[in-house]
Design a protein around this motif. Structure first.
Motif, PDB file in Angstrom:
ATOM      1  N   VAL A 111       0.854  -1.189   0.000  1.00 12.20           N
ATOM      2  CA  VAL A 111       0.000   0.000   0.000  1.00 12.20           C
ATOM      3  C   VAL A 111       0.887   1.235   0.000  1.00 12.20           C
ATOM      4  O   VAL A 111       1.854   1.322   0.763  1.00 12.20           O
ATOM      5  CB  VAL A 111      -0.920   0.026   1.237  1.00 12.20           C
ATOM      6  N   SER A 112       0.559   2.210  -0.859  1.00 11.40           N
ATOM      7  CA  SER A 112       1.305   3.472  -0.897  1.00 11.40           C
ATOM      8  C   SER A 112       0.373   4.636  -0.600  1.00 11.40           C
ATOM      9  O   SER A 112      -0.807   4.615  -0.963  1.00 11.40           O
ATOM     10  CB  SER A 112       1.967   3.675  -2.260  1.00 11.40           C
ATOM     11  N   ALA A 113       0.915   5.661   0.055  1.00 10.28           N
ATOM     12  CA  ALA A 113       0.135   6.855   0.380  1.00 10.28           C
ATOM     13  C   ALA A 113       1.088   8.023   0.587  1.00 10.28           C
ATOM     14  O   ALA A 113       2.271   7.835   0.893  1.00 10.28           O
ATOM     15  CB  ALA A 113      -0.714   6.629   1.627  1.00 10.28           C
ATOM     16  N   LEU A 114       0.549   9.241   0.430  1.00 13.70           N
ATOM     17  CA  LEU A 114       1.345  10.450   0.599  1.00 13.70           C
ATOM     18  C   LEU A 114       1.048  11.109   1.937  1.00 13.70           C
ATOM     19  O   LEU A 114      -0.064  11.019   2.462  1.00 13.70           O
ATOM     20  CB  LEU A 114       1.048  11.447  -0.520  1.00 13.70           C
ATOM     21  N   ALA A 115       2.068  11.808   2.476  1.00 10.95           N
ATOM     22  CA  ALA A 115       1.912  12.524   3.743  1.00 10.95           C
ATOM     23  C   ALA A 115       2.587  13.880   3.642  1.00 10.95           C
ATOM     24  O   ALA A 115       3.764  13.961   3.284  1.00 10.95           O
ATOM     25  CB  ALA A 115       2.508  11.724   4.888  1.00 10.95           C
ATOM     26  N   PHE A 116       1.854  14.939   3.960  1.00 16.08           N
ATOM     27  CA  PHE A 116       2.435  16.274   3.994  1.00 16.08           C
ATOM     28  C   PHE A 116       2.885  16.654   5.404  1.00 16.08           C
ATOM     29  O   PHE A 116       3.699  17.559   5.569  1.00 16.08           O
ATOM     30  CB  PHE A 116       1.443  17.309   3.462  1.00 16.08           C
ATOM     31  N   ASN A 117       2.341  15.991   6.420  1.00 15.05           N
ATOM     32  CA  ASN A 117       2.765  16.228   7.798  1.00 15.05           C
ATOM     33  C   ASN A 117       3.766  15.177   8.264  1.00 15.05           C
ATOM     34  O   ASN A 117       4.907  15.481   8.552  1.00 15.05           O
ATOM     35  CB  ASN A 117       1.570  16.243   8.749  1.00 15.05           C
ATOM     36  N   GLU A 118       3.305  13.926   8.355  1.00 12.29           N
ATOM     37  CA  GLU A 118       4.191  12.881   8.837  1.00 12.29           C
ATOM     38  C   GLU A 118       3.689  11.500   8.446  1.00 12.29           C
ATOM     39  O   GLU A 118       2.499  11.301   8.188  1.00 12.29           O
ATOM     40  CB  GLU A 118       4.357  12.940  10.355  1.00 12.29           C
ATOM     41  N   VAL A 119       4.631  10.572   8.418  1.00 11.21           N
ATOM     42  CA  VAL A 119       4.321   9.142   8.398  1.00 11.21           C
ATOM     43  C   VAL A 119       4.635   8.627   9.795  1.00 11.21           C
ATOM     44  O   VAL A 119       5.745   8.823  10.298  1.00 11.21           O
ATOM     45  CB  VAL A 119       5.158   8.393   7.346  1.00 11.21           C
ATOM     46  N   ALA A 120       3.665   7.980  10.421  1.00 12.80           N
ATOM     47  CA  ALA A 120       3.836   7.533  11.803  1.00 12.80           C
ATOM     48  C   ALA A 120       3.501   6.057  11.935  1.00 12.80           C
ATOM     49  O   ALA A 120       2.512   5.581  11.366  1.00 12.80           O
ATOM     50  CB  ALA A 120       2.946   8.351  12.734  1.00 12.80           C
ATOM     51  N   LEU A 121       4.332   5.350  12.679  1.00 10.08           N
ATOM     52  CA  LEU A 121       4.071   3.956  13.045  1.00 10.08           C
ATOM     53  C   LEU A 121       3.708   3.915  14.519  1.00 10.08           C
ATOM     54  O   LEU A 121       4.370   4.563  15.342  1.00 10.08           O
ATOM     55  CB  LEU A 121       5.305   3.075  12.806  1.00 10.08           C
ATOM     56  N   LEU A 122       2.648   3.164  14.844  1.00  9.16           N
ATOM     57  CA  LEU A 122       2.193   3.077  16.235  1.00  9.16           C
ATOM     58  C   LEU A 122       1.820   1.640  16.572  1.00  9.16           C
ATOM     59  O   LEU A 122       1.262   0.923  15.736  1.00  9.16           O
ATOM     60  CB  LEU A 122       0.972   3.980  16.467  1.00  9.16           C
TER      61      LEU A 122
END
Length: 258
Positions: A111-122
């Protein structure tokens, strides 16, 4: 950075009463047009709606001018219907390059997606996440035990990144913030600043027993096994700000708020 003369305005608004009232006010004072006919797209709402608008309309080629009908409004200008066309034509352009996240799930889905703020793993269980961190193909942390970790852009450095005690990054610094969320081991590791050209890879250790989700802004993927992040220069979003309230100045000022 300049932009062509703006004469035709399209407008979108969140469904809150405050934003809808703002839309009605603008519609009475200006001949709003459809997006395909417009020179600019105005977004009325809060920061979340502004991010949503950027994601939905970034490929239109239109500059986006946000007006605050929410709370903080960090990515937005003050709502004021007076002399709007003059303000739009005097506005400064900021080109925001997003991060592109490519996530591989335990089931083998990519899966691909764009982020203008952040990419976060939780983490998604009561147990801490265990994450291996590689930068440009080289292992930097063999095992980070934490609640999560994120990569933040300068524009996003004052959002979730800041609340996780990450650094505020000025625009134009050409760096990204790598910030852990509640790190347990290594206990004294507080994150890093990375060149914006870096490729960051996260490998989830014991992913079946210690499930982790990955999110790019508001888009979330669960049960990820491996995540790759890098900056995408092919699809910048053009955001407009009033000269006396630029995004660069706001990010700078955040460093002196106490």
């Amino acid at each position: 950075m300049g932009h062509k003369e703006i004469t035709k305005i399209a407008c979108v608004a969140s469904d809150t009463p405050r934003a809808q009232k703002g839309l009605a006010t603008l519609a009475k004072r200006y001949p709003l047009v459809e997006r395909d006919e417009a020179d600019v797209l105005i977004a009325l709402g809060g920061d979340g709606f502004m991010l949503q608008t950027i994601h939905e309309h970034m490929d239109s080629g239109l500059p986006i001018y946000g007006m605050n009908r929410g709370t903080i409004g960090f990515l937005l200008n003050e709502f004021n219907p007076d002399t709007l066309l003059k303000r739009l034509n005097l506005a400064q352009v900021h080109a925001l390059n997003p991060l592109i996240m490519t996530a591989f799930t335990l089931s083998g889905q990519q899966v691909s997606a764009l982020a203008f703020n952040e990419v976060a793993l939780l983490r998604h269980s009561q147990q801490s996440a265990k994450i291996r961190v590689c930068i440009n193909g080289k292992q930097r942390l063999e095992k980070l035990i934490c609640d999560g970790i994120m990569v933040a852009t300068p524009a996003g450095s004052t959002a979730y990144n800041l609340s996780a005690r990450g650094p505020i990054i000025p625009l134009g610094s050409n760096v990204l913030a790598l910030t852990p969320v509640s790190p347990f081991r290594p206990r004294r590791w507080n994150g890093a600043l990375l060149p914006h050209s870096a490729t960051i890879e996260f490998e989830i250790l014991n992913a079946e027993r210690r499930p982790v989700s990955a999110s790019a802004d508001s888009f979330e993927v669960r049960e990820v096994a491996h995540v790759t992040i890098k900056e995408d220069h092919t699809r910048p979003a053009c955001i407009l700000f009033d000269p006396d309230h630029s995004l660069e100045e706001r990010i700078f000022n955040e460093q002196f708020i106490y």
